[in-house]
Design a protein around this motif. Structure first.
Motif, short mmCIF file in Angstrom:
data_model
loop_
_atom_site.label_atom_id
_atom_site.label_comp_id
_atom_site.label_asym_id
_atom_site.label_seq_id
_atom_site.Cartn_x
_atom_site.Cartn_y
_atom_site.Cartn_z
N ALA A 114 24.09 -15.23 -27.61
CA ALA A 114 25.46 -15.29 -26.63
C ALA A 114 25.65 -14.00 -25.69
O ALA A 114 26.43 -14.03 -24.94
CB ALA A 114 26.59 -15.45 -27.69
N THR A 115 25.21 -12.77 -25.92
CA THR A 115 25.53 -11.77 -25.38
C THR A 115 24.13 -11.40 -24.56
O THR A 115 23.83 -11.87 -23.43
CB THR A 115 25.95 -10.49 -26.22
N VAL A 116 23.24 -10.42 -25.25
CA VAL A 116 22.05 -9.87 -24.43
C VAL A 116 21.22 -11.03 -23.78
O VAL A 116 20.64 -10.94 -22.74
CB VAL A 116 21.23 -9.14 -25.38
N ARG A 117 20.89 -12.20 -24.48
CA ARG A 117 20.04 -13.22 -24.05
C ARG A 117 20.48 -14.35 -23.07
O ARG A 117 20.21 -15.11 -22.81
CB ARG A 117 19.40 -13.88 -25.05
N THR A 118 22.02 -13.86 -22.54
CA THR A 118 22.89 -14.86 -21.74
C THR A 118 22.85 -14.00 -20.49
O THR A 118 23.62 -12.89 -20.75
CB THR A 118 23.94 -15.40 -22.51
N GLU A 119 23.02 -14.61 -19.23
CA GLU A 119 23.50 -13.89 -18.24
C GLU A 119 24.93 -13.66 -18.23
O GLU A 119 25.76 -14.48 -18.77
CB GLU A 119 23.32 -14.88 -17.06
N ILE A 121 27.30 -13.70 -16.27
CA ILE A 121 28.38 -14.71 -15.89
C ILE A 121 28.51 -15.99 -16.70
O ILE A 121 29.51 -16.80 -16.55
CB ILE A 121 27.87 -14.92 -14.35
N CYS A 122 27.46 -16.31 -17.43
CA CYS A 122 27.44 -17.66 -18.18
C CYS A 122 28.01 -17.38 -19.81
O CYS A 122 28.06 -18.28 -20.58
CB CYS A 122 26.04 -18.20 -18.25
N ARG A 123 28.32 -16.11 -19.98
CA ARG A 123 28.79 -15.86 -21.43
C ARG A 123 30.06 -16.48 -21.82
O ARG A 123 30.94 -16.57 -20.98
CB ARG A 123 28.69 -14.26 -21.57
N ASN A 124 30.15 -16.98 -23.18
CA ASN A 124 31.20 -17.60 -23.58
C ASN A 124 32.05 -16.69 -24.63
O ASN A 124 31.53 -16.38 -25.68
CB ASN A 124 30.77 -19.08 -24.29
N ALA A 125 33.00 -16.27 -24.12
CA ALA A 125 34.03 -15.30 -24.80
C ALA A 125 34.52 -15.92 -26.25
O ALA A 125 34.55 -15.08 -27.01
CB ALA A 125 35.40 -14.72 -23.84
N ASP A 126 34.95 -17.29 -26.08
CA ASP A 126 35.32 -17.72 -27.19
C ASP A 126 34.08 -17.80 -28.47
O ASP A 126 34.44 -17.49 -29.64
CB ASP A 126 36.07 -19.22 -27.13
N LEU A 127 33.03 -18.35 -28.08
CA LEU A 127 31.86 -18.19 -29.02
C LEU A 127 31.43 -16.74 -29.37
O LEU A 127 31.35 -16.82 -30.67
CB LEU A 127 30.60 -18.84 -28.09
N ILE A 128 31.48 -15.93 -28.45
CA ILE A 128 31.30 -14.40 -28.93
C ILE A 128 32.20 -13.90 -29.88
O ILE A 128 32.04 -13.39 -31.25
CB ILE A 128 31.10 -13.57 -27.56
N ALA A 129 33.61 -14.32 -29.74
CA ALA A 129 34.68 -13.82 -30.61
C ALA A 129 34.22 -14.65 -32.07
O ALA A 129 34.52 -13.93 -33.23
CB ALA A 129 35.88 -14.25 -30.15
N ALA A 130 34.07 -16.17 -32.01
CA ALA A 130 33.86 -16.77 -33.11
C ALA A 130 32.85 -16.20 -34.02
O ALA A 130 32.82 -16.04 -35.32
CB ALA A 130 33.58 -18.31 -32.98
N ARG A 131 31.71 -15.99 -33.48
CA ARG A 131 30.32 -15.28 -34.04
C ARG A 131 30.66 -14.06 -34.65
O ARG A 131 30.09 -13.70 -35.77
CB ARG A 131 29.24 -15.45 -33.18
N SER A 132 31.35 -13.04 -33.84
CA SER A 132 31.78 -11.54 -34.25
C SER A 132 32.56 -11.90 -35.65
O SER A 132 32.47 -11.17 -36.51
CB SER A 132 32.56 -10.98 -33.26
#
Ligand SMILES: N[C@@H](CCC(=O)N[C@@H](CS)C(=O)NCC(=O)O)C(=O)O
Length: 221
Positions: A114-119, A121-132
């Motif tokens: 969701a971070t390094v392997r995603t551009e 501009i396309c990153r999903n902050a909610d997804l990143i917060a949930a996985r963190s």
């Protein structure tokens, strides 16, 4: 000689390579997977019908699945290093190997994608917060466990540390919020002092897909 198929930057290849490094095993690694391709070739599929890495061939014995490979190599070559001293300690190490692969690994690899392997501009902050958050919950369990031991199965590195150790390198080098995890942090710092971990697990991964691919092509065998 022991042969390993898999690109150097694959999270599942890294665990095998780190184990090989800790046991000082002579080996030859072949770059396949990712931008190197080769996983759909009939000769590769004949070894590993999943078309995934890693796969090993140890004097004619072929094996896939990273945790199974680590266990096999440890039982065969790890006396005095990665192999725990007793059957019960082996069982506990097995337990933590499974835990590493099934509990913190999934949210960690999803966070990585969701971070390094995603551009950016396309990153999903909610997804990143949930996985963190899921990863932090899992790592709190490890933090409590490590309060009175230096390594996951006791006072020395064993196969128990192998499956999640390399993902800890990724986690501590991602640009994400992390909770206080003093014992996991101290364990991770211990891993970073180990030459085999430095060589096989501390592999720079960049900040975005373009940097990832450049680094992948630079880390050839
Ligand atoms: N459960 C398998 C998973 C293997 C796997 O999914 N490997 C990934 C790399 S981490 C893969 O082969 N991806 C395709 C590629 O690299 O092209 C294991 O632990 O070995």
């Amino acid at each position: 000689m022991l042969e390993v198929w898999g690109r150097r930057n694959s999270s599942n290849v890294i665990v095998v390579m780190w184990a090989i490094g800790e046991m000082n095993l002579p080996h030859r690694r072949h770059d396949v997977g990712g931008s190197f391709g080769g996983l759909d070739r009939p000769d590769y599929l004949a070894m590993n019908p999943n078309g995934r890495v890693p796969t090993i061939n140890d004097e004619g014995f072929v094996l896939w699945e990273s945790n199974a490979i680590v266990r096999y190599l440890t039982r065969r070559y790890g006396q005095g290093s990665l192999l725990p001293d007793s059957e019960s300690e082996c069982a506990i190490a097995d337990q933590w190997m499974e835990w590493g692969k099934t509990t913190p690994y999934p949210p960690c690899i999803e966070l990585f994608w969701a971070t390094v392997r995603t551009e950016p501009i396309c990153r999903n902050a909610d997804l990143i917060a949930a996985r963190s958050e899921s990863l932090a919950e899992a790592l709190k369990i490890l933090d409590t466990h490590l309060a009175n031991r230096a390594y996951i199965a006791g006072d020395r590195l064993t196969m128990a540390d192998i499956p999640f150790g390399p993902m800890a390198y990724r986690y501590f080098n991602l640009d994400v919020a992390r909770p206080e995890l003093p014992n996991v942090t101290a364990w991770y710092e211990r891993l970073c002092d180990r030459p085999a971990f430095q060589e096989h697990a501390m592999i720079p991964f960049g900040r975005n897909p373009a940097e990832w691919y450049v680094l992948e092509r630079e880390s050839v065998s």
